[in-house]
Design a protein around this motif. Structure first.
Motif, PDB file in Angstrom:
ATOM      1  N   LYS A   6      -9.605  12.856 -28.079  1.00  0.00           N
ATOM      2  CA  LYS A   6      -9.224  11.648 -27.102  1.00  0.00           C
ATOM      3  C   LYS A   6      -8.171  11.815 -26.363  1.00  0.00           C
ATOM      4  O   LYS A   6      -8.243  11.231 -25.182  1.00  0.00           O
ATOM      5  N   VAL A  17      -9.696  13.966 -23.352  1.00  0.00           N
ATOM      6  CA  VAL A  17     -10.483  13.031 -22.453  1.00  0.00           C
ATOM      7  C   VAL A  17      -9.672  12.253 -21.478  1.00  0.00           C
ATOM      8  O   VAL A  17      -9.820  11.826 -20.437  1.00  0.00           O
ATOM      9  N   SER A  18      -8.592  11.507 -22.219  1.00  0.00           N
ATOM     10  CA  SER A  18      -7.513  10.416 -21.546  1.00  0.00           C
ATOM     11  C   SER A  18      -7.087  11.140 -20.325  1.00  0.00           C
ATOM     12  O   SER A  18      -6.935  10.604 -19.166  1.00  0.00           O
ATOM     13  N   GLU A  48      -9.568  11.995 -17.610  1.00  0.00           N
ATOM     14  CA  GLU A  48      -9.772  10.791 -16.806  1.00  0.00           C
ATOM     15  C   GLU A  48      -8.779  10.316 -15.852  1.00  0.00           C
ATOM     16  O   GLU A  48      -9.080   9.895 -14.516  1.00  0.00           O
ATOM     17  N   GLN A  49      -7.528  10.677 -16.162  1.00  0.00           N
ATOM     18  CA  GLN A  49      -6.337  10.272 -15.385  1.00  0.00           C
ATOM     19  C   GLN A  49      -6.348  11.154 -14.079  1.00  0.00           C
ATOM     20  O   GLN A  49      -6.312  10.615 -13.032  1.00  0.00           O
ATOM     21  N   TYR A  57      -8.993  12.638 -12.839  1.00  0.00           N
ATOM     22  CA  TYR A  57     -10.262  12.384 -12.162  1.00  0.00           C
ATOM     23  C   TYR A  57     -10.039  11.197 -11.515  1.00  0.00           C
ATOM     24  O   TYR A  57     -10.378  10.998 -10.118  1.00  0.00           O
ATOM     25  N   ASN A  58      -9.535  10.003 -11.750  1.00  0.00           N
ATOM     26  CA  ASN A  58      -9.072   8.640 -11.278  1.00  0.00           C
ATOM     27  C   ASN A  58      -8.419   9.132 -10.231  1.00  0.00           C
ATOM     28  O   ASN A  58      -8.391   8.386  -9.070  1.00  0.00           O
ATOM     29  N   LYS A 101     -10.108  10.900  -7.179  1.00  0.00           N
ATOM     30  CA  LYS A 101     -11.272  10.095  -6.821  1.00  0.00           C
ATOM     31  C   LYS A 101     -10.410   9.076  -5.958  1.00  0.00           C
ATOM     32  O   LYS A 101     -11.204   8.598  -4.812  1.00  0.00           O
TER      33      LYS A 101
END
Length: 160
Positions: free
Chosen positions: A138, A141-142, A145-146, A148-149, A152
């Motif tokens: 978890k 992944v968190s 994601e941070q 990645y965001n 982006k």
């Protein structure tokens, strides 16, 4: 790994990405390779740009948008698109709202192939992470994601 672990993080990310690409290459179930095996690095990067940009512009993107995103001249972007249209990866269509404008997007067939690849990679990722403690997974992944965001958002700003 010596020194700060952050120094080698890029290397680990590249290694994991290469590993997943190798898994795709060795899979007999994925037919996309014929379309991609002869692409240059710049062409692959252009395909990736269009994939991401079409998320924001489902009707397609303009040559001008692609040129700006890929840091290409209009002529170089046009040549790149022509080559990828000939390979069956991109399609050019006339804009519904502006008949003078041409929209670029990934072909339906290629979109289907990319969907198969996505499912395959999700399966490979589940396999790679199956022995990781669920709480650690978890957190991993968190963090991803941070990153990645953030990336982006930076990419989106560079296109505006």
């Amino acid at each position: 790994m010596q020194g700060d672990k952050h120094d080698d993080l890029w290397l680990m990310l590249f290694y994991l990405t290469d590993h997943l690409r190798d898994q795709i290459s060795s899979s007999p179930d994925l037919e996309y390779l014929d379309n991609f095996k002869d692409l240059t690095h710049r062409q692959l990067k252009t395909v990736r740009h269009v994939m991401y940009m079409v998320e924001q512009h489902p009707e397609g993107i303009t040559l001008k948008m692609l040129a700006k995103r890929g840091n290409l001249s209009a002529a170089a972007a046009s040549e790149m698109v022509d080559a990828l249209v000939k390979k069956g990866i991109f399609v050019r269509t006339q804009s519904i709202t502006d008949r003078r404008s041409i929209q670029i997007r990934i072909t339906d067939k290629m979109t289907q192939e990319l969907g198969k690849i996505s499912k395959f990679l999700a399966q490979q990722t589940r396999q790679m992470t199956k022995d990781i403690n669920p709480d650690e997974l978890k957190v991993m992944v968190s963090v991803i994601e941070q990153l990645y965001n953030k990336t982006k958002a930076e990419d989106k700003q560079s296109c505006e």
